[in-house]
Design a protein around this motif. Structure first.
Motif, PDB file in Angstrom:
ATOM      1  N   GLY A  11      39.227  36.476  43.065  1.00  0.00           N
ATOM      2  CA  GLY A  11      38.429  37.591  42.431  1.00  0.00           C
ATOM      3  C   GLY A  11      39.311  38.708  42.459  1.00  0.00           C
ATOM      4  O   GLY A  11      39.355  39.531  41.350  1.00  0.00           O
ATOM      5  N   ALA A  14      42.113  38.268  39.965  1.00  0.00           N
ATOM      6  CA  ALA A  14      41.547  38.709  38.531  1.00  0.00           C
ATOM      7  C   ALA A  14      41.410  40.074  38.221  1.00  0.00           C
ATOM      8  O   ALA A  14      41.702  40.417  36.989  1.00  0.00           O
ATOM      9  CB  ALA A  14      40.310  37.680  38.583  1.00  0.00           C
ATOM     10  N   SER A  18      43.110  41.962  35.249  1.00  0.00           N
ATOM     11  CA  SER A  18      42.481  42.622  34.020  1.00  0.00           C
ATOM     12  C   SER A  18      42.957  44.048  33.405  1.00  0.00           C
ATOM     13  O   SER A  18      42.555  44.353  32.468  1.00  0.00           O
ATOM     14  CB  SER A  18      40.892  42.833  34.377  1.00  0.00           C
ATOM     15  N   CYS A  55      35.909  41.697  31.970  1.00  0.00           N
ATOM     16  CA  CYS A  55      36.813  40.519  32.926  1.00  0.00           C
ATOM     17  C   CYS A  55      36.681  41.197  34.344  1.00  0.00           C
ATOM     18  O   CYS A  55      36.659  40.609  35.376  1.00  0.00           O
ATOM     19  CB  CYS A  55      38.024  40.292  32.337  1.00  0.00           C
ATOM     20  N   SER A  59      35.080  39.599  37.622  1.00  0.00           N
ATOM     21  CA  SER A  59      35.684  39.314  38.669  1.00  0.00           C
ATOM     22  C   SER A  59      35.288  39.988  40.144  1.00  0.00           C
ATOM     23  O   SER A  59      35.245  39.224  40.986  1.00  0.00           O
ATOM     24  CB  SER A  59      37.301  39.579  38.560  1.00  0.00           C
ATOM     25  N   GLY A  91      32.067  33.415  34.139  1.00  0.00           N
ATOM     26  CA  GLY A  91      33.356  33.341  34.666  1.00  0.00           C
ATOM     27  C   GLY A  91      34.087  32.045  33.859  1.00  0.00           C
ATOM     28  O   GLY A  91      35.316  32.047  33.544  1.00  0.00           O
ATOM     29  N   ALA A  95      37.580  32.309  31.628  1.00  0.00           N
ATOM     30  CA  ALA A  95      38.576  31.533  32.161  1.00  0.00           C
ATOM     31  C   ALA A  95      39.311  30.771  31.059  1.00  0.00           C
ATOM     32  O   ALA A  95      40.216  30.485  30.600  1.00  0.00           O
ATOM     33  CB  ALA A  95      38.257  30.659  33.474  1.00  0.00           C
ATOM     34  N   LEU A 144      40.496  33.695  37.327  1.00  0.00           N
ATOM     35  CA  LEU A 144      38.593  33.943  37.023  1.00  0.00           C
ATOM     36  C   LEU A 144      38.166  32.631  37.221  1.00  0.00           C
ATOM     37  O   LEU A 144      37.169  32.392  37.874  1.00  0.00           O
ATOM     38  CB  LEU A 144      38.682  34.019  35.501  1.00  0.00           C
ATOM     39  N   THR A 148      35.338  31.946  40.033  1.00  0.00           N
ATOM     40  CA  THR A 148      34.063  31.199  39.605  1.00  0.00           C
ATOM     41  C   THR A 148      33.869  29.898  40.462  1.00  0.00           C
ATOM     42  O   THR A 148      32.856  29.656  40.835  1.00  0.00           O
ATOM     43  CB  THR A 148      33.991  30.930  38.093  1.00  0.00           C
TER      44      THR A 148
END
Length: 165
Positions: A11, A14, A18, A55, A59, A91, A95, A144, A148
């Protein structure tokens, strides 16, 4: 009993991934020319900036406790728990949109680079920028997906009938 490994780093990775793309779009919209630049006379970068901002929030929501509760400013739901399926669906959708886009762009770039296909990418600084930007999209999608999946495992509920997961 073995404890499950903590996968929060997906997370956070990600979250960090982002930002490069929207920051590049902001730079270009301010007139920057690094990596070829882009003209924003026909459109703006606002949509892309909002999507990547979402995003970033998603995340963090997948790995932080505050991300599982609606903020106070959300009408009717303030302070209530966010349904698990919303974070999981968000998520996986994010992705599934970023991984193929990144993979296909890199694949096309490589096919053009080794001479197996013609394409729009020039192999100066602009072409390298395309490779870097879409490579970042691929990594963002993988991170991501990992965040998730970790969230799904972490929030899994036990079956009432059998006591299993």
């Amino acid at each position: 009993m073995k404890s499950k490994p903590d996968r929060k780093w997906f997370g956070y990775t990600a979250f960090v991934l982002s930002f490069p793309y929207p920051m590049l779009k902001i730079y270009w919209s301010l007139g920057g020319t690094l990596g070829g630049g882009q003209s924003f006379s026909q459109h703006s970068a606002y949509g892309e900036i909002l999507v990547f901002g979402a995003c970033a929030l998603l995340s963090l929501a997948l790995v932080q406790k505050w991300g599982r509760i609606f903020p106070r400013w959300v009408p009717f739901f303030a302070g209530k728990k966010i349904p698990r399926f919303i974070l999981i669906t968000g998520g996986w959708v994010a992705a599934c949109l970023t991984v193929p886009m990144g993979f296909l762009a890199i694949f096309g770039y490589l096919m053009q680079a080794i001479g197996l296909a013609d394409g729009p990418v020039s192999f100066d600084g602009t072409g390298l920028m395309v490779f870097i930007v879409y490579g970042e999209w691929l990594l963002l999608g993988i991170a991501l997906g990992g965040a998730t999946l970790a969230y799904q495992h972490q929030t899994r509920v036990k079956c009432v009938k059998c006591g299993g997961i």
